[in-house]
Structures are given as structure tokens and as C-alpha cells.
Design an enzyme around this catalytic site. Structure first.
Site, PDB file in Angstrom:
ATOM      1  N   LYS A 136       0.834  -1.203   0.000  1.00 12.22           N
ATOM      2  CA  LYS A 136       0.000   0.000   0.000  1.00 12.22           C
ATOM      3  C   LYS A 136       0.866   1.249   0.000  1.00 12.22           C
ATOM      4  O   LYS A 136       0.558   2.247  -0.669  1.00 12.22           O
ATOM      5  CB  LYS A 136      -0.925  -0.006   1.226  1.00 12.22           C
ATOM      6  CG  LYS A 136      -1.802   1.241   1.318  1.00 12.22           C
ATOM      7  CD  LYS A 136      -2.808   1.150   2.457  1.00 12.22           C
ATOM      8  CE  LYS A 136      -3.658   2.424   2.515  1.00 12.22           C
ATOM      9  NZ  LYS A 136      -4.728   2.346   3.531  1.00 12.22           N
ATOM     10  N   HIS A 274     -10.111 -29.691 -33.838  1.00 12.51           N
ATOM     11  CA  HIS A 274     -10.928 -28.554 -33.399  1.00 12.51           C
ATOM     12  C   HIS A 274     -11.890 -28.952 -32.276  1.00 12.51           C
ATOM     13  O   HIS A 274     -13.066 -28.622 -32.306  1.00 12.51           O
ATOM     14  CB  HIS A 274     -11.687 -27.953 -34.577  1.00 12.51           C
ATOM     15  CG  HIS A 274     -10.793 -27.563 -35.716  1.00 12.51           C
ATOM     16  ND1 HIS A 274      -9.708 -26.741 -35.555  1.00 12.51           N
ATOM     17  CD2 HIS A 274     -10.810 -27.905 -37.023  1.00 12.51           C
ATOM     18  CE1 HIS A 274      -9.098 -26.579 -36.731  1.00 12.51           C
ATOM     19  NE2 HIS A 274      -9.738 -27.283 -37.630  1.00 12.51           N
TER      20      HIS A 274
END
Length: 513
Positions: A136, A274
Site C-alpha cells: 500500500k 478442433h
């Protein structure tokens, strides 16, 4: 003012070398527990955490860094006079570096004999708190959670005398990714202990395996991530023995092939293109199964993925070497098979624990949609012969039942609308992804050609009308398996009876979108 670094790590990779170099540039080291002991053993001057807090480590180390002298030193902004005044008033000295990694929660719960008590004791509290405080306040505090960042930060310090804001915020972002993944793993583990299937919040964590050259198409960037605790026997834990780097489509297709292969315990081979199967075969040997899978569609297998659930032997390797394949997936390759197949420079060979993939398939599937995530239980439903409901006048023969069940295992993995034709433990026609069911049937029948005569047909969902049965009859198909449940089931049954086709209902639908 002299700079200070707070060092507390469970993974001690490179920490002694880092601490020594920090000391060389005038940084004081504060440390705790095992890290402090290791540094002292290596003659690194260390200040104990209790000397900073004025309070002993208590509760078996559960409380040692949760103190204003620590978090005040991390969170105090150096650009705010009010913060500096309060720190001075309360005799809090700034801490400029935080080098922390967390209790090994992931490693603990990975153990087969882990207890809930062990898992809970390895939930870090102070570590994430220090990391978050430092991250922070990253403008003033350099925070390191990953040992691979030690050297680049040291180089920047030594070359420039400071660390740039770009580096600081990048390190802070890594910290929050790290702590959020850590907490997500804890949440997932504890949620599993409660048996909740769909909790009110779900947070998943994945670790990047590799960047990919591109996604489905060259203009799409892509990467491959793995679950923090992946099951054995899946594509993310495969061992690549040979060939080019895997692509996005390779990974997707190999996953599809493994999903189908998991349906079979007998020697089986699945060819995928596929994500749809273009050929599936089972036989008494893996060579025989490969021959069936290849002959099912020798055109579509070109450039495809082949998965086998037995060791690839010399005979099978010789059969595969003259076919252009992208990937071969198997539990093992014999030395002679490897010698044959590695002669093909670009052919990817993957070794996977196929047996584990049968037992440990992820019980849930997910699909990212705009603004949300769909989560469902995996379609692991199987059907036994005794569960089939014969709805036509003619009863199926034992051989027809075997072929119907074989085709049924395949059709659940074909994109809907899905139709599969099978004969002699081999797919002979696959119709996938059409907008109407008879369209898929026509594709499968056309692919099968004259082989359609005497075959069986599997449909992933019910027939909304009798046209699919009519098409099957014209092609000489003798048996059909489908879920049933249409308001017009009677029309399909009558059409089957008219042509002497036997039809069975499963009562289970297998949509795959």
C-alpha cells in the site's frame, strides 16, 4: 537516516546473499524466527523483531509482527509531516524494505496425509499483513515477495542508488496478486471441508505456465495458466518429451482428446480436430485401436491430435510416423517408439498419467461470459446396458448394445447438435455443431458412406421430429440411442418400427455447446 529491511521468509532461496548485499549498502536487517537464525549463522548482523516491538513473540509465533512499531514503520508516509510527527512522537522508525514470503500453505495441503489442523496452522497472518502494508505504501517501501526479484532490485539500487516508482508499483502489484492467490487457495480448501458446491462467492487462482505464441488466431495474444493444485493426468501436468512449443489450439484439442479417452478402460485411441473427435477406436491392442481411429476418418486426422491410453509401442509408432499429426498423447512411449517419432522434428509428444485422468477429473467446468462466469458440474454421467429403455418393437442384439454404448460415450463429447455413427468399435461418421439435428445426421451419414449400412447411431439429445430416423433408415442404420423426452417421441418410434430399427432411450441428455 539509516534504512531498514524487515526480512521473514519460509522459502529461503537467495535470502542470505540478499541480506549481505543490503548490509553492504548500509541497510539494517530486522528479522524473526528461523530467518533470523539462518542470517545469524551466516554472520549477517540482525535486529530481532522483539527489539523493535518491545514485546516477545507469543502464541507459538502466531503473534510477533502484528504491532504498531512494525505497521507504523511500514504505513507511515514520508511525504506527510503529520505522519512523520506521529511516528517520531511514538518512537516508530520507518521500515524501507519488506522481504517476506508466506507460510507454505499450498505445500502443506498438497500432502496426501494433511490434517485440517496442519492446514490451519500453515495459514499465515502476519506475513500477508506486512506485505499488504508495504505494498500500500509502495512509494516509500520496497516490497519483495518473489526471490526472482532480488537481483534486479539490487542491480537498480547499486546502479542508480534508488528504485524507480515503476519498479515499486510493479512489485506492489505482484504482492497483491500473491496475497490474493494465497487467500483464494485457503478459501477454496476450507470451502471444500464444508462440502458447499456453489458458495456465494468464488475466487479462483491460477499460475502461469507459459506465454503462448498466440491464441486461436495470430492476432490474439495468449498465455497458459495452471490451477494452483492441479490434478494428475491433465494437459497442464503433461510432460513434453519432444517437439515444438504447444500452441493455444494444441492445448485445447489435447484437453478434448483426454476428456474422451477417459471414457474407456480398454485399449482406446482418440483423434481430435478442433475439439471434436474425428475418429475413435477400441480394440484388443493399442495398435488395433489406432488403426480403427485412423481409418474412421483418414482425411480429418491430418494435422490432428491423437491420444492413446496405452504405451505407444514400435508397431503403433510406425503406423503413425507417416501421418502428419500435431500431438501424440500417451501414458508412455517405448524406447523404440520414441526413436521413430522423435525423427519428426515438430511432432509434439506428451506423456500423461492417463489412469489418473480417469479418476481425478475436475468435478466442475467453467465458462467466462461477458461480465460473469458460468460454473457447472462436469458431465461425468455414464450409462449401463441395464439402464437402457427399449422403446421399439425390435429388441437390440447384444452386439448392437455394445456399439450403442460405445457411440454414446463419444457423442457426449461432440459439439451439439451431435450425431455419431459407429460400427465394430469404431466411429465411422461424426456430425457436429449443426443448427438442426437432421443436419448433423446427414453429415455423419455422408462421411460414413457405404459403411453406414449396419451401423448404429447416437444422438446427444432427443429427436424433435422423425426426420433423423428417416435419414438413418435410408442409410441402412439398424439401431439408435438417444435420450428421449420429446413431445413427438411417438413419431420417431413409429418411424423406427416402420423400418425395423431398434431404438433405446437413455433418459440423459449430453448437450455440449
Amino acid at each position: 537516516m539509516k534504512k531498514r529491511a524487515l526480512v521473514s521468509v519460509s522459502d529461503k532461496t537467495g535470502i542470505v546473499e540478499l541480506a549481505k548485499k543490503l548490509v553492504e549498502i548500509g541497510v539494517e536487517i530486522i528479522s524473526t524466527g528461523g530467518t533470523k537464525k539462518l542470517l545469524q549463522e551466516n554472520e549477517v548482523p540482525v535486529i530481532g523483531i522483539s527489539d523493535i516491538t518491545g514485546f516477545p513473540e507469543i502464541l507459538d509465533g502466531r503473534v510477533k509482527t502484528l504491532h504498531p512499531n512494525v505497521h507504523g514503520g511500514l504505513l507511515g508516509r514520508r511525504d506527510l509531516p503529520s505522519h512523520l510527527e506521529q511516528m517520531e512522537k511514538n518512537q516508530i522508525e520507518p521500515i524501507d524494505f519488506v522481504i517476506v514470503n508466506l507460510y507454505p500453505f499450498k505445500e502443506t495441503i498438497s500432502k496426501a496425509d494433511v490434517t485440517l489442523e496442519d492446514a490451519i496452522e500453515n495459514i499465515d497472518i502476519g506475513g500477508p499483513s506486512m506485505l499488504r502494508s508495504a505494498a500500500k505504501n509502495h512509494k516509500d517501501v520496497i516490497v519483495l515477495v518473489d526471490s526472482t526479484d532480488y537481483e534486479p532490485v539490487l542491480n537498480e539500487l547499486q546502479e542508480k542508488g534508488s528504485v524507480s516508482y515503476e519498479t515499486r508499483i510493479a512489485l506492489a502489484a505482484k504482492v497483491f496478486r500473491h496475497t490474493s492467490a494465497y487467500d483464494a487457495l485457503i478459501a477454496e480448501y476450507l470451502t471444500k471441508q464444508t462440502g458447499q458446491e456453489f458458495p456465494e462467492k468464488i475466487t479462483m487462482t491460477y499460475e502461469k505456465i507459459q506465454d503462448l505464441r498466440y491464441g486461436e488466431n495470430p492476432h490474439q495474444n495468449a498465455a497458459f495458466y495452471r490451477e494452483a493444485l492441479p490434478d494428475a493426468g491433465n494437459i497442464s501436468t503433461a510432460r513434453q518429451l519432444h517437439g515444438k512449443e504447444l500452441s493455444y489450439n494444441n492445448i485445447n484439442d489435447a484437453h478434448a482428446a483426454l476428456s474422451i479417452l477417459a471414457e474407456y478402460s480398454e485399449p482406446a485411441v482418440v483423434a481430435v480436430k478442433h475439439t471434436n473427435p474425428c475418429g475413435v477406436g477400441i480394440a484388443g491392442s493399442i495398435y488395433g485401436a489406432y488403426q480403427k481411429a485412423y481409418e474412421a476418418d483418414p482425411v480429418s486426422i491430418f494435422g490432428g491430435i491423437v491420444a492413446l491410453n496405452r504405451e505407444v509401442d514400435e508397431e503403433t509408432a510406425n503406423a503413425m510416423k507417416d501421418v502428419f499429426l500435431e500431438i501424440i498423447v500417451a501414458p508412455k512411449f517405448s524406447d523404440k517408439a520414441l526413436s521413430i517419432l522423435t525423427a519428426k522434428k515438430n511432432l509434439r509428444l506428451l506423456e500423461i498419467d492417463i489412469e489418473a485422468s480417469n479418476d481425478l477429473r475436475n468435478p466442475y467446468t467453467t465458462l467466462k461470459v461477458g461480465g460473469g462466469l458460468l460454473v457447472q458440474k462436469q458431465d461425468l454421467k455414464t450409462i449401463e446396458a441395464t439402464e437402457l429403455k427399449v422403446v421399439t418393437k425390435r429388441q437390440p442384439t447384444e452386439e448392437e448394445i455394445r456399439q450403442l454404448l460405445f457411440a454414446w460415450k463419444v457423442v457426449k463429447h461432440v459439439k451439439s447438435n451431435a450425431i455419431v455413427l459407429a460400427k465394430d468399435n469404431q466411429t465411422i461418421g461424426v456430425g457436429a455443431g449443426q443448427m438442426n439435428r437432421v443436419g448433423s445426421a446427414k453429415i455423419a451419414i455422408e462421411q460414413a458412406g457405404v459403411n453406414a449400412k449396419g451401423s448404429v447411431l447416437a444422438s446427444d439429445a432427443f429427436f424433435p421430429m422423425a426426420d433423423t430416423v428417416e435419414a438413418a433408415a435410408k442409410a441402412g442404420i439398424t439401431a439408435i440411442i438417444q435420450p428421449g423426452g420429446s413431445i413427438r417421441d411417438e413419431d420417431s418410434i413409429k418411424e423406427a418400427d416402420k423400418h425395423g430399427i431398434t431404438m433405446v432411450f437413455t433418459g440423459v441428455r449430453h448437450f455440449k455447446h
